[in-house]
Design a protein around this motif. Structure first.
Motif, PDB file in Angstrom:
ATOM      1  N   UNK A   1     -68.491   2.701  -9.909  1.00 13.43           N
ATOM      2  CA  UNK A   1     -68.699   2.009 -11.279  1.00 13.43           C
ATOM      3  C   UNK A   1     -67.440   0.907 -11.276  1.00 13.43           C
ATOM      4  N   UNK A   2     -67.914  -0.297 -11.648  1.00 11.11           N
ATOM      5  CA  UNK A   2     -66.837  -1.364 -11.482  1.00 11.11           C
ATOM      6  C   UNK A   2     -65.732  -1.168 -12.875  1.00 11.11           C
ATOM      7  N   UNK A   3     -66.145  -0.558 -13.768  1.00 10.04           N
ATOM      8  CA  UNK A   3     -65.368  -0.582 -14.967  1.00 10.04           C
ATOM      9  C   UNK A   3     -64.447   0.699 -15.150  1.00 10.04           C
ATOM     10  N   UNK A   4     -63.291   0.359 -15.635  1.00 10.34           N
ATOM     11  CA  UNK A   4     -62.368   1.384 -15.938  1.00 10.34           C
ATOM     12  C   UNK A   4     -61.936   1.240 -17.367  1.00 10.34           C
ATOM     13  N   UNK A   5     -61.997   2.257 -18.329  1.00 11.93           N
ATOM     14  CA  UNK A   5     -61.547   2.234 -19.544  1.00 11.93           C
ATOM     15  C   UNK A   5     -60.025   2.298 -19.659  1.00 11.93           C
ATOM     16  N   UNK A   6     -59.540   1.281 -20.153  1.00 14.79           N
ATOM     17  CA  UNK A   6     -57.995   1.137 -20.121  1.00 14.79           C
ATOM     18  C   UNK A   6     -57.469   1.899 -21.606  1.00 14.79           C
ATOM     19  N   UNK A   7     -58.210   1.232 -22.540  1.00 15.31           N
ATOM     20  CA  UNK A   7     -58.021   2.117 -24.026  1.00 15.31           C
ATOM     21  C   UNK A   7     -59.449   1.992 -24.945  1.00 15.31           C
ATOM     22  N   UNK A   8     -59.569   2.266 -25.948  1.00 17.06           N
ATOM     23  CA  UNK A   8     -60.731   2.362 -26.663  1.00 17.06           C
ATOM     24  C   UNK A   8     -61.178   0.653 -26.958  1.00 17.06           C
ATOM     25  N   UNK A   9     -60.432  -0.306 -26.819  1.00 19.29           N
ATOM     26  CA  UNK A   9     -60.764  -1.576 -26.746  1.00 19.29           C
ATOM     27  C   UNK A   9     -60.635  -2.284 -25.739  1.00 19.29           C
ATOM     28  N   UNK A  10     -60.287  -1.899 -24.642  1.00 21.63           N
ATOM     29  CA  UNK A  10     -60.216  -2.916 -23.490  1.00 21.63           C
ATOM     30  C   UNK A  10     -60.732  -1.971 -22.041  1.00 21.63           C
ATOM     31  N   UNK A  11     -61.455  -2.854 -21.141  1.00 20.83           N
ATOM     32  CA  UNK A  11     -61.878  -2.317 -19.958  1.00 20.83           C
ATOM     33  C   UNK A  11     -61.332  -3.179 -18.818  1.00 20.83           C
ATOM     34  N   UNK A  12     -61.187  -2.403 -17.540  1.00 26.28           N
ATOM     35  CA  UNK A  12     -60.695  -3.296 -16.574  1.00 26.28           C
ATOM     36  C   UNK A  12     -61.911  -3.176 -15.362  1.00 26.28           C
ATOM     37  N   UNK A  13     -62.277  -4.308 -15.036  1.00 30.00           N
ATOM     38  CA  UNK A  13     -63.287  -4.369 -13.912  1.00 30.00           C
ATOM     39  C   UNK A  13     -62.994  -4.879 -12.620  1.00 30.00           C
ATOM     40  N   UNK A  14     -63.237  -4.072 -11.458  1.00 29.67           N
ATOM     41  CA  UNK A  14     -63.052  -4.442 -10.220  1.00 29.67           C
ATOM     42  C   UNK A  14     -64.071  -5.295  -9.789  1.00 29.67           C
ATOM     43  N   UNK A  15     -63.706  -6.817  -9.094  1.00 26.04           N
ATOM     44  CA  UNK A  15     -64.419  -7.647  -8.655  1.00 26.04           C
ATOM     45  C   UNK A  15     -64.389  -7.285  -7.042  1.00 26.04           C
ATOM     46  N   UNK A  16     -65.523  -7.509  -6.417  1.00 22.81           N
ATOM     47  CA  UNK A  16     -65.264  -7.274  -4.593  1.00 22.81           C
ATOM     48  C   UNK A  16     -66.145  -8.577  -4.366  1.00 22.81           C
ATOM     49  N   UNK A  17     -65.976  -8.960  -3.080  1.00 18.08           N
ATOM     50  CA  UNK A  17     -66.460 -10.038  -2.659  1.00 18.08           C
ATOM     51  C   UNK A  17     -67.857  -9.560  -2.219  1.00 18.08           C
ATOM     52  N   UNK A  18     -68.948 -10.543  -2.397  1.00 19.53           N
ATOM     53  CA  UNK A  18     -70.277 -10.096  -2.445  1.00 19.53           C
ATOM     54  C   UNK A  18     -70.997  -9.596  -3.629  1.00 19.53           C
ATOM     55  N   UNK A  19     -70.473  -9.468  -4.623  1.00 17.65           N
ATOM     56  CA  UNK A  19     -70.757  -8.591  -5.847  1.00 17.65           C
ATOM     57  C   UNK A  19     -70.771  -9.632  -6.986  1.00 17.65           C
ATOM     58  N   UNK A  20     -71.272  -9.377  -8.080  1.00 14.59           N
ATOM     59  CA  UNK A  20     -71.129 -10.281  -9.392  1.00 14.59           C
ATOM     60  C   UNK A  20     -70.917  -9.079 -10.462  1.00 14.59           C
ATOM     61  N   UNK A  21     -70.382  -9.684 -11.623  1.00 14.95           N
ATOM     62  CA  UNK A  21     -70.231  -9.059 -12.867  1.00 14.95           C
ATOM     63  C   UNK A  21     -70.591 -10.234 -14.037  1.00 14.95           C
TER      64      UNK A  21
END
Length: 216
Positions: free
Chosen positions: A1-21
């Motif tokens: 899963x590329x998303x990590x919940x930081x708090x109830x109103x913010x998420x962190x996405x991990x972007x890797x080479x060869x992938x898109x968000x």
């Protein structure tokens, strides 16, 4: 899963080479690493047909393609964010509810009016919007926005779920939708004004309900 919940109103996405968000434009708050952001004119993985469908549906929410290597913080308007994981199934969600989603997911547009349910009468008569909804299908994650937080309510063949249409956010699974009127229902157990509607979802799946009747 590329998303990590930081708090109830913010998420962190991990972007890797060869992938898109794909993200809603204006949703990027901060990022680290070598990350690029470009306007998306193809409507995600759905291609031209998806883009045309979204414009016909009035759901041409501008998207950004996020690529590279690093992490990105997403949030928008102070809305609460819910991360939904898909394992080959389809998520039905309002286009303006989408904050960001995995580039591996196939995006499309579905006319819901023929089901006489969620988007047919709910958005046509209750919220004044169109008759279409966005679909995301495959294996990946979706970050959706809502007012006041979101709860996932299971739907089983033995126990259909009744939802105030204004609180509906999204649903997935093998679910059938039926909208009915119930005189006095909104006055007694719902909120707002006007004619009372109950949204009944039956089958097997889940519906996401927000803790508010406000639109985004």
């Amino acid at each position: 899963m590329p998303f990590r919940e930081i708090n109830s109103k913010m998420v962190e996405a991990t972007v890797q080479p060869g992938t898109k968000i794909f993200s809603q434009r204006g949703a990027m708050l901060a990022y680290k690493g070598e990350v690029s952001f470009t306007p998306n004119l193809q409507g995600g993985q759905g291609g031209l047909a998806s883009m045309i469908g979204r414009r016909v549906a009035g759901e041409a929410t501008p998207l950004m393609t996020v690529e590279g290597s690093g992490t990105v913080l997403f949030g928008h308007g102070g809305h609460h964010i819910q991360v939904i994981s898909l394992s080959g199934d389809t998520l039905y969600v309002e286009a303006d509810r989408l904050l960001a989603f995995d580039g591996t997911l196939q995006q499309g547009t579905m006319f819901m009016g023929s089901q006489g349910g969620v988007m047919g009468m709910v958005r046509g008569q209750v919220s004044g919007q169109g008759l279409f909804t966005t679909t995301l299908k495959g294996h990946g994650a979706v970050a959706v926005m809502a007012h006041g937080g979101v709860i996932e309510v299971p739907i089983t063949p033995q126990r259909p779920v009744h939802v105030d249409p204004q609180a509906y956010v999204a649903h997935h699974g093998d679910v059938r939708n039926k909208l009915s009127t119930a005189l006095g229902w909104r006055d007694m157990v719902g909120r707002g004004s006007g004619e009372a509607f109950q949204l009944e979802l039956s089958g097997s799946g889940a519906v996401y309900v927000q803790a508010s009747e406000e639109k985004l």
